[in-house]
Write an enzyme that holds these catalytic residues in place. Structure first.
Site, PDB file in Angstrom:
ATOM      1  N   ILE A   1       3.538   0.144   1.520  1.00  0.00           N
ATOM      2  CA  ILE A   1       4.784   0.685   0.998  1.00  0.00           C
ATOM      3  C   ILE A   1       4.492   1.989   0.269  1.00  0.00           C
ATOM      4  O   ILE A   1       3.558   2.078  -0.532  1.00  0.00           O
ATOM      5  CB  ILE A   1       5.490  -0.328   0.056  1.00  0.00           C
ATOM      6  CG1 ILE A   1       6.736   0.323  -0.578  1.00  0.00           C
ATOM      7  CG2 ILE A   1       4.564  -0.881  -0.999  1.00  0.00           C
ATOM      8  CD1 ILE A   1       7.604  -0.639  -1.387  1.00  0.00           C
ATOM      9  N   SER A   2       5.267   3.029   0.570  1.00  0.00           N
ATOM     10  CA  SER A   2       5.172   4.325  -0.087  1.00  0.00           C
ATOM     11  C   SER A   2       3.755   4.879   0.032  1.00  0.00           C
ATOM     12  O   SER A   2       3.256   5.057   1.137  1.00  0.00           O
ATOM     13  CB  SER A   2       5.631   4.189  -1.548  1.00  0.00           C
ATOM     14  OG  SER A   2       5.858   5.453  -2.129  1.00  0.00           O
ATOM     15  N   TRP A   3       3.063   5.139  -1.082  1.00  0.00           N
ATOM     16  CA  TRP A   3       1.669   5.624  -1.028  1.00  0.00           C
ATOM     17  C   TRP A   3       0.795   4.670  -0.219  1.00  0.00           C
ATOM     18  O   TRP A   3      -0.069   5.097   0.556  1.00  0.00           O
ATOM     19  CB  TRP A   3       1.145   5.764  -2.454  1.00  0.00           C
ATOM     20  CG  TRP A   3      -0.256   6.264  -2.597  1.00  0.00           C
ATOM     21  CD1 TRP A   3      -0.663   7.558  -2.769  1.00  0.00           C
ATOM     22  CD2 TRP A   3      -1.452   5.473  -2.635  1.00  0.00           C
ATOM     23  NE1 TRP A   3      -2.037   7.622  -2.885  1.00  0.00           N
ATOM     24  CE2 TRP A   3      -2.545   6.361  -2.814  1.00  0.00           C
ATOM     25  CE3 TRP A   3      -1.714   4.103  -2.522  1.00  0.00           C
ATOM     26  CZ2 TRP A   3      -3.869   5.915  -2.893  1.00  0.00           C
ATOM     27  CZ3 TRP A   3      -3.035   3.662  -2.597  1.00  0.00           C
ATOM     28  CH2 TRP A   3      -4.088   4.563  -2.782  1.00  0.00           C
TER      29      TRP A   3
ATOM     30  N   GLY B   1       1.601   3.058   2.279  1.00  0.00           N
ATOM     31  CA  GLY B   1       1.827   3.246   3.705  1.00  0.00           C
ATOM     32  C   GLY B   1       0.797   4.177   4.319  1.00  0.00           C
ATOM     33  O   GLY B   1       0.414   4.018   5.487  1.00  0.00           O
TER      34      GLY B   1
ATOM     35  N   THR C   1       7.801   5.002   3.672  1.00  0.00           N
ATOM     36  CA  THR C   1       6.621   5.848   3.661  1.00  0.00           C
ATOM     37  C   THR C   1       6.745   6.958   4.687  1.00  0.00           C
ATOM     38  O   THR C   1       7.701   7.001   5.476  1.00  0.00           O
ATOM     39  CB  THR C   1       5.357   4.995   3.912  1.00  0.00           C
ATOM     40  OG1 THR C   1       4.201   5.759   3.590  1.00  0.00           O
ATOM     41  CG2 THR C   1       5.266   4.530   5.357  1.00  0.00           C
TER      42      THR C   1
END
Length: 276
Positions: free
Chosen positions: A98-100, A102, A124
């Site tokens: 998730i996000s970073w 990803g 992401t």
């Protein structure tokens, strides 16, 4: 029942949580967002099918994992995660980022194509070469203050995270701020440094794993167009757009947990609903 461990791997002590699965199969390894400890993902873990084993961990310098002596990049961190999976006794695994996180999940899929079976990318993008957020949003991401100041977390939640946080900003206090899961500020900045110059864009066509891309339709941090780029360039990708923001994996866990579970359990990895 979840088991919490301290695992020594490649010279680092890593805090790990393992929720056992009731059926055989590869575990789901969760790669968290920047500055976030493994505890943040518990609402999602609770919604994952109990047949699936789930492994979460604190990146060095975050949560309960001590700050590393030297900086790292995504390639080195992927080596650490693969070694961690070895220490836990797994041969193959599925990766969700998730996000970073990803970015780390994409690196794992590219670096370990025979070990990473399936890939889930949530909120992401492709790193430095992506459609960026507004400067006002990026500026607030440069420090870990939102994890340390509950009043500040509430104040910025609507503009920073979108989705349900626009309607219920008070939840930011509970979702983001927990004193016992804070790591030192140095860990946050090491995560920022790890992403400098990194992009998955040239490698995406080489990632052959079945991939589920999940994106919120109101995500100020990662604009939705980035998910469409991932779907277009990954050879075996499915996109599901959900009605929430950047933290939808947590605030819409009751919707996304079953979607991810079906994707991982299905024989062809393509039973998640398709929306674009």
């Amino acid at each position: 029942m979840t088991t919490f461990l301290r695992v020594r791997v490649l010279g680092h002590e890593v805090r790990v949580a393992v929720r056992p699965g009731t059926a055989p199969g590869p575990p789901l390894v969760l790669c968290n967002g920047i500055g976030a400890s493994l505890d943040l993902l518990q609402p999602f873990v609770d919604e994952v099918d109990p047949r699936i084993e789930v492994v979460t961990f604190d990146v060095p310098g975050v949560g309960g994992s001590p700050v590393p002596k030297v900086p790292y990049n995504f390639a080195l961190l992927a080596c650490l995660v693969a070694a961690l999976v070895d220490r836990l006794g797994y041969d193959r695994f599925d990766a969700l980022g998730i996000s970073w996180g990803g970015g780390l999940a994409q690196q794992l899929a590219f670096q370990y194509p025979r070990r990473c079976r399936r890939l889930v990318l949530v909120s992401t993008g492709t790193g430095m070469l992506m459609v960026p957020a507004r400067l006002s949003v990026l500026r607030r991401m440069l420090t870990p203050r939102r994890y340390r100041d509950p009043a500040y977390a509430k104040a910025i939640a609507p503009a920073l995270y979108g989705g349900q946080m626009r309607r219920r900003p008070d939840e930011a206090r509970h979702v983001l701020y927990e004193q016992e899961r804070l790591g030192p500020s140095a860990g946050y900045f090491l995560q920022l440094l790890a992403g400098v110059g990194w992009s998955s864009l040239p490698a995406l066509p080489l990632i052959r794993q079945p991939t589920l891309v999940l994106a919120g339709n109101d995500d100020p941090v990662i604009p939705l167009v980035n998910a469409r780029i991932l779907r277009a360039l990954l050879p075996h990708a499915t996109l599901h757009v959900f009605d929430d923001g950047h933290l939808g994996l947590l605030t819409s866990a009751d919707e996304l947990g079953p979607i991810v579970s079906r994707f991982l359990i299905s024989p062809d990895g393509e039973n998640a609903p398709r929306r674009s």
